[in-house]
Enzyme design. Structure first.
Site, PDB file in Angstrom:
ATOM      1  N   TYR A  66       0.936  -1.171  -0.085  1.00  0.00           N
ATOM      2  CA  TYR A  66      -0.012   0.203   0.095  1.00  0.00           C
ATOM      3  C   TYR A  66       0.956   1.205   0.049  1.00  0.00           C
ATOM      4  O   TYR A  66       0.628   2.332   0.903  1.00  0.00           O
ATOM      5  CB  TYR A  66      -0.925  -0.053   1.205  1.00  0.00           C
ATOM      6  CG  TYR A  66      -1.704  -1.349   1.369  1.00  0.00           C
ATOM      7  CD1 TYR A  66      -2.944  -1.836   0.465  1.00  0.00           C
ATOM      8  CD2 TYR A  66      -1.350  -2.335   2.304  1.00  0.00           C
ATOM      9  CE1 TYR A  66      -3.646  -2.746   0.510  1.00  0.00           C
ATOM     10  CE2 TYR A  66      -2.223  -3.455   2.144  1.00  0.00           C
ATOM     11  CZ  TYR A  66      -3.058  -3.727   1.447  1.00  0.00           C
ATOM     12  OH  TYR A  66      -3.679  -4.987   1.520  1.00  0.00           O
ATOM     13  N   TYR A 119     -12.869  -7.344   5.050  1.00  0.00           N
ATOM     14  CA  TYR A 119     -11.680  -7.462   4.409  1.00  0.00           C
ATOM     15  C   TYR A 119     -11.198  -8.801   3.983  1.00  0.00           C
ATOM     16  O   TYR A 119     -11.201  -9.687   5.090  1.00  0.00           O
ATOM     17  CB  TYR A 119     -10.345  -6.815   5.211  1.00  0.00           C
ATOM     18  CG  TYR A 119      -8.971  -6.983   4.237  1.00  0.00           C
ATOM     19  CD1 TYR A 119      -8.676  -6.173   3.102  1.00  0.00           C
ATOM     20  CD2 TYR A 119      -8.113  -7.894   4.395  1.00  0.00           C
ATOM     21  CE1 TYR A 119      -7.729  -6.270   2.341  1.00  0.00           C
ATOM     22  CE2 TYR A 119      -6.997  -8.069   3.733  1.00  0.00           C
ATOM     23  CZ  TYR A 119      -6.701  -7.099   2.953  1.00  0.00           C
ATOM     24  OH  TYR A 119      -5.657  -7.494   2.073  1.00  0.00           O
ATOM     25  N   LYS A 167      -2.414 -16.596   7.781  1.00  0.00           N
ATOM     26  CA  LYS A 167      -1.673 -15.619   8.953  1.00  0.00           C
ATOM     27  C   LYS A 167      -1.007 -16.336   9.945  1.00  0.00           C
ATOM     28  O   LYS A 167       0.272 -16.814   9.836  1.00  0.00           O
ATOM     29  CB  LYS A 167      -2.688 -14.566   9.318  1.00  0.00           C
ATOM     30  CG  LYS A 167      -2.907 -13.590   8.299  1.00  0.00           C
ATOM     31  CD  LYS A 167      -3.622 -12.031   8.944  1.00  0.00           C
ATOM     32  CE  LYS A 167      -3.363 -11.153   7.720  1.00  0.00           C
ATOM     33  NZ  LYS A 167      -4.564 -10.689   7.194  1.00  0.00           N
TER      34      LYS A 167
HETATM   35  C1  LIG Z   1      -4.914 -10.744   5.688  1.00  0.00           C
HETATM   36  C2  LIG Z   1      -6.406 -10.924   5.454  1.00  0.00           C
HETATM   37  C3  LIG Z   1      -6.546 -11.856   4.417  1.00  0.00           C
HETATM   38  C4  LIG Z   1      -5.565 -11.939   3.165  1.00  0.00           C
HETATM   39  O1  LIG Z   1      -4.426 -12.781   3.410  1.00  0.00           O
HETATM   40  P1  LIG Z   1      -3.067 -12.322   2.698  1.00  0.00           P
HETATM   41  O2  LIG Z   1      -1.964 -13.542   3.124  1.00  0.00           O
HETATM   42  O3  LIG Z   1      -2.628 -10.965   2.903  1.00  0.00           O
HETATM   43  O4  LIG Z   1      -3.282 -12.700   1.192  1.00  0.00           O
HETATM   44  C5  LIG Z   1      -7.934 -12.362   3.927  1.00  0.00           C
HETATM   45  N1  LIG Z   1      -8.552 -12.160   5.013  1.00  0.00           N
HETATM   46  C6  LIG Z   1      -8.388 -11.647   6.090  1.00  0.00           C
HETATM   47  C7  LIG Z   1      -9.582 -11.699   7.175  1.00  0.00           C
HETATM   48  C8  LIG Z   1      -7.208 -11.147   6.540  1.00  0.00           C
HETATM   49  O5  LIG Z   1      -6.986 -10.610   7.579  1.00  0.00           O
END
Ligand SMILES: *Cc1c(COP(=O)(O)O)cnc(C)c1O
Length: 427
Positions: free
Chosen positions: A19, A147, A277
């Site tokens: 970003y 998101y 994550k």
């Molecule tokens: C970070 C995140 C994503 C995307 O994951 P990336 O590994 O960055 O592609 C999708 N959904 C949620 C809820 C997230 O926090």
């Protein structure tokens, strides 16, 4: 060897950051190493990581158990393709995930990142309805302020305003957006909160493949904690209207919200779940999409006969071995008590922020806290301020927020909350 300033100049000139503009006008801080909760900068400063490198390194950096798992796997193989081949790390990790997640989830599709896990979830849902002779059910219902990642299908389900959908109009599939939940976690449930979601299902259910949202905690979309009853009702409504339920637990999974998965607050079993994550403990990129036998069974009978997806680095053995070690580590101690302690300390130490002029709201759930301000922060000044105070935080929009590694000590967490208070007080 380049001097530190030369390094920074080269970075600014050539390396694109998340970003960020190119060249990047904002400060970046070169890191030499990291251990436990601490990030060591090239200039010798040491920072306490208050955001676990974007929700990932729940057990801190350079953990001996994760390092050992990686070393041992490297000696065998760091990678092998997954088409036609399989290996112990993937099988063992799949078993572990099936054991930890809601009981109906029985099949695991590995991928490299959260966004791809979401793409896979959406494609699974769409192809499921194709398999069942209802190809028109190919849209998605989601809730505002969500998101789900930066790839195109994932982006189509992100909040249309925060996600700047207007930039990509014509390229993004239009989805259905229910109002963001207003009843907060811990407040009295009000049935009207789910009305907009229910109405869209009633009106558009025959076009909708699945509802997709983050259960209980909306993360990157604003760090909002909402009532688990919303998730429960949404799940029931989806069943009534013949719509699948995809829960995105990429940020909330593996204890962060105070439960192993945030959907455990609502006792809901989704048809499809995404994790990522914290899966590898922040060691390397790995994500997974889990689903039920009811869904998987339809694929052999469908037109394609298979699920049409297969990342090159699918189920990378090194990532799987480290992730398994990370999940075993999580199971080896009383993480519930640890998260409860973090929650209590965050609530107590951030409460005084409520009295500050710049602060609109303070909220805490599990090992997540947000101090919401009245106006957006200026990153160019606020980021270096936190670094001077010896903590690593990454505010966005109107939010100062923290989700520390679970291994953080009380005095280290106090350093984080003190920095947040002092920065908010100076605004
Ligand atoms: C970070 C995140 C994503 C995307 O994951 P990336 O590994 O960055 O592609 C999708 N959904 C949620 C809820 C997230 O926090």
């Amino acid at each position: 060897m380049n001097s530190l300033q030369q390094l920074i100049d080269l970075d600014r000139k050539h390396v694109w950051h998340p970003y960020a503009a190119m060249p990047n006008p904002l400060p970046v801080f070169p890191v030499r190493s990291a251990k436990g909760v601490r990030i060591e900068l090239e200039d010798g400063r040491s920072l306490i990581d208050g955001i676990s490198s974007w929700w990932t390194c729940i057990h801190g950096y350079n953990h001996p158990k994760l390092n050992a798992a990686a070393r041992s796997q490297i000696e065998k193989m760091s990678h092998v393709m997954f088409g036609g081949l399989t290996h112990r790390p993937a099988i063992a990790l799949a078993q572990k995930l099936i054991e930890m997640t809601p009981a109906n989830l029985q099949h695991v599709f590995f991928s490299d990142s959260g966004s791809v896990a979401v793409e896979v979830a959406m494609k699974l849902a769409a192809q499921y309805w194709h398999n069942r002779g209802q190809p028109d059910k190919n849209r998605f219902l989601t809730i505002r302020s969500g998101y789900h990642g930066d790839t195109f299908a994932a982006m189509s389900a992100c909040d249309p305003v925060n996600g700047m959908h207007h930039l990509f109009s014509g390229m993004l599939t239009p989805q259905y957006f229910a109002d963001a939940p207003q009843v907060r976690f811990g407040e009295q449930w009000q049935a009207k909160d789910i009305e907009s979601f229910a109405r869209l299902l009633a009106e558009k259910g025959d076009r909708i493949a699945a509802a997709i949202f983050e259960p209980v905690v909306q993360n990157a979309g604003g760090v909002r904690f909402y009532h688990p009853e919303y998730v429960r009702r949404a799940s029931e409504l989806c069943k009534q209207h013949n719509v699948l339920l995809i829960l995105d637990e990429i940020a909330t999974g593996f204890g962060r919200s105070g439960k192993l998965f945030a959907c455990d607050y609502a006792d809901v079993c989704p048809d499809i779940m995404c994790v990522g994550k914290a899966l590898s403990g922040g060691f390397m990129s790995l994500a997974a999409t889990l689903t039920t036998t009811h869904i998987s069974e339809t694929f052999s009978a469908g037109e394609a006969g298979v699920f049409m997806h297969g990342p090159t680095f699918m189920a990378n053995p090194l990532a799987c071995a480290v992730s398994l070690a990370n999940l075993e580590l999580l199971e080896s101690y009383d993480w519930q008590t640890k998260i409860a302690q973090i929650e209590q300390q965050l609530a107590q130490e951030l409460a005084p922020c409520r009295d500050l002029d710049a602060v609109k709201d303070v909220r805490v759930l599990g090992a997540i806290a947000a101090v919401e301000l009245h106006s957006p922060v200026d990153m160019a000044t606020v980021q270096p301020l936190f670094v001077e105070k010896g903590v690593w935080l990454r505010p966005f929009g109107r939010l100062l927020y923290t989700m520390p590694p679970y291994i953080i000590q009380a005095n280290e967490l106090t350093a984080v909350t003190t920095a947040i208070y002092e920065v908010a007080a100076g605004l």
